[in-house]
Motif scaffolding. Sequence first.
Motif, PDB file in Angstrom:
ATOM      1  N   ASP A   1       0.860  -1.187   0.000  1.00 61.56           N
ATOM      2  CA  ASP A   1       0.000   0.000   0.000  1.00 61.56           C
ATOM      3  C   ASP A   1       0.891   1.229   0.000  1.00 61.56           C
ATOM      4  O   ASP A   1       2.034   1.184   0.419  1.00 61.56           O
ATOM      5  CB  ASP A   1      -0.875   0.060   1.257  1.00 61.56           C
ATOM      6  CG  ASP A   1      -1.942  -1.007   1.290  1.00 61.56           C
ATOM      7  OD1 ASP A   1      -2.338  -1.475   0.218  1.00 61.56           O
ATOM      8  OD2 ASP A   1      -2.371  -1.365   2.394  1.00 61.56           O
ATOM      9  N   GLY A   2       0.343   2.340  -0.405  1.00 66.69           N
ATOM     10  CA  GLY A   2       1.059   3.603  -0.298  1.00 66.69           C
ATOM     11  C   GLY A   2       0.778   4.239   1.046  1.00 66.69           C
ATOM     12  O   GLY A   2       0.054   5.229   1.127  1.00 66.69           O
ATOM     13  N   VAL A   3       1.322   3.645   2.105  1.00 69.54           N
ATOM     14  CA  VAL A   3       1.100   4.166   3.448  1.00 69.54           C
ATOM     15  C   VAL A   3       2.437   4.223   4.172  1.00 69.54           C
ATOM     16  O   VAL A   3       3.142   3.217   4.260  1.00 69.54           O
ATOM     17  CB  VAL A   3       0.118   3.287   4.262  1.00 69.54           C
ATOM     18  CG1 VAL A   3      -0.091   3.860   5.655  1.00 69.54           C
ATOM     19  CG2 VAL A   3      -1.208   3.129   3.532  1.00 69.54           C
ATOM     20  N   CYS A   4       2.789   5.405   4.674  1.00 68.63           N
ATOM     21  CA  CYS A   4       4.003   5.531   5.479  1.00 68.63           C
ATOM     22  C   CYS A   4       3.721   6.469   6.650  1.00 68.63           C
ATOM     23  O   CYS A   4       2.828   7.320   6.571  1.00 68.63           O
ATOM     24  CB  CYS A   4       5.171   6.028   4.633  1.00 68.63           C
ATOM     25  SG  CYS A   4       4.923   7.639   3.895  1.00 68.63           S
ATOM     26  N   MET A   5       4.481   6.277   7.720  1.00 68.99           N
ATOM     27  CA  MET A   5       4.289   7.084   8.921  1.00 68.99           C
ATOM     28  C   MET A   5       5.624   7.400   9.576  1.00 68.99           C
ATOM     29  O   MET A   5       6.535   6.581   9.562  1.00 68.99           O
ATOM     30  CB  MET A   5       3.425   6.351   9.955  1.00 68.99           C
ATOM     31  CG  MET A   5       2.014   6.148   9.553  1.00 68.99           C
ATOM     32  SD  MET A   5       0.897   5.569  10.867  1.00 68.99           S
ATOM     33  CE  MET A   5       1.841   4.435  11.810  1.00 68.99           C
ATOM     34  N   ALA A   6       5.672   8.580  10.167  1.00 67.12           N
ATOM     35  CA  ALA A   6       6.747   8.961  11.076  1.00 67.12           C
ATOM     36  C   ALA A   6       6.079   9.186  12.421  1.00 67.12           C
ATOM     37  O   ALA A   6       5.135   9.972  12.530  1.00 67.12           O
ATOM     38  CB  ALA A   6       7.460  10.224  10.603  1.00 67.12           C
ATOM     39  N   VAL A   7       6.533   8.473  13.428  1.00 68.34           N
ATOM     40  CA  VAL A   7       5.889   8.494  14.741  1.00 68.34           C
ATOM     41  C   VAL A   7       6.850   9.055  15.778  1.00 68.34           C
ATOM     42  O   VAL A   7       7.965   8.548  15.936  1.00 68.34           O
ATOM     43  CB  VAL A   7       5.452   7.065  15.146  1.00 68.34           C
ATOM     44  CG1 VAL A   7       4.922   7.037  16.562  1.00 68.34           C
ATOM     45  CG2 VAL A   7       4.427   6.520  14.164  1.00 68.34           C
ATOM     46  N   TYR A   8       6.414  10.088  16.467  1.00 70.56           N
ATOM     47  CA  TYR A   8       7.148  10.654  17.597  1.00 70.56           C
ATOM     48  C   TYR A   8       6.412  10.167  18.840  1.00 70.56           C
ATOM     49  O   TYR A   8       5.488  10.804  19.326  1.00 70.56           O
ATOM     50  CB  TYR A   8       7.191  12.176  17.492  1.00 70.56           C
ATOM     51  CG  TYR A   8       8.068  12.640  16.354  1.00 70.56           C
ATOM     52  CD1 TYR A   8       9.385  13.024  16.588  1.00 70.56           C
ATOM     53  CD2 TYR A   8       7.598  12.663  15.046  1.00 70.56           C
ATOM     54  CE1 TYR A   8      10.205  13.439  15.547  1.00 70.56           C
ATOM     55  CE2 TYR A   8       8.409  13.070  13.995  1.00 70.56           C
ATOM     56  CZ  TYR A   8       9.705  13.452  14.260  1.00 70.56           C
ATOM     57  OH  TYR A   8      10.514  13.860  13.212  1.00 70.56           O
TER      58      TYR A   8
END
Length: 142
Positions: A122-129
Motif C-alpha cells: 500500500d502507499g502508506v508511510c508514517m513517522a511516529v514521535y
Amino acid sequence: MFCGCKNETLRDSVDYSDLDQRNWTLSQEIKMFSGIQNSDFELFNVNGFKNSRDLSGVPGSSSFDYRFVVKVNPDEIDLWTKSMQKIETLQCKDEWINVLIKKQKNQWILNSTPEYYFRKGDGVCMAVYRKEGIIFKRVYNI
C-alpha cells in the motif's frame, strides 16, 4: 456542508478556523484508530470527498494523496502502528512533514527521534514521535 473549501478535490486544514472542525473533517476521510487532540492535513482526492461526491456517476481514477499529522495520547500510538511494518528510514519523501508543521509550528514540537513505519503493498508511510504522541501519516495512490 461543513467545509469552506476552495476546491472539492482538495482539503487543507488552514481552511478550518476551529480545532473541532479540523478534527471532524479529517475523521470523515481517514480511519481513526483512537481519539485525536489536534490535526493538520492536506488531502487530495481526484474523485472528491465523502460529503461532496456525486454518487450517481461512475467514479474516475483512484488518485489520492492524504498527508496529515495528528496528536494522540502516547499510550494509543500502538493502535495506529498495528498493521504497519517498522523500518529504518521513511519510505516516502518527507518534505510534506515540514509543510504540515509550518501551519501551527508551536503545536508540533518534536524533541524525540522518530520511528518509521510502512505498509507493504500500500502507499502508506508514517513517522511516529512516540514520546510526544505525534503521528505523521501519508496515504497515497498516485
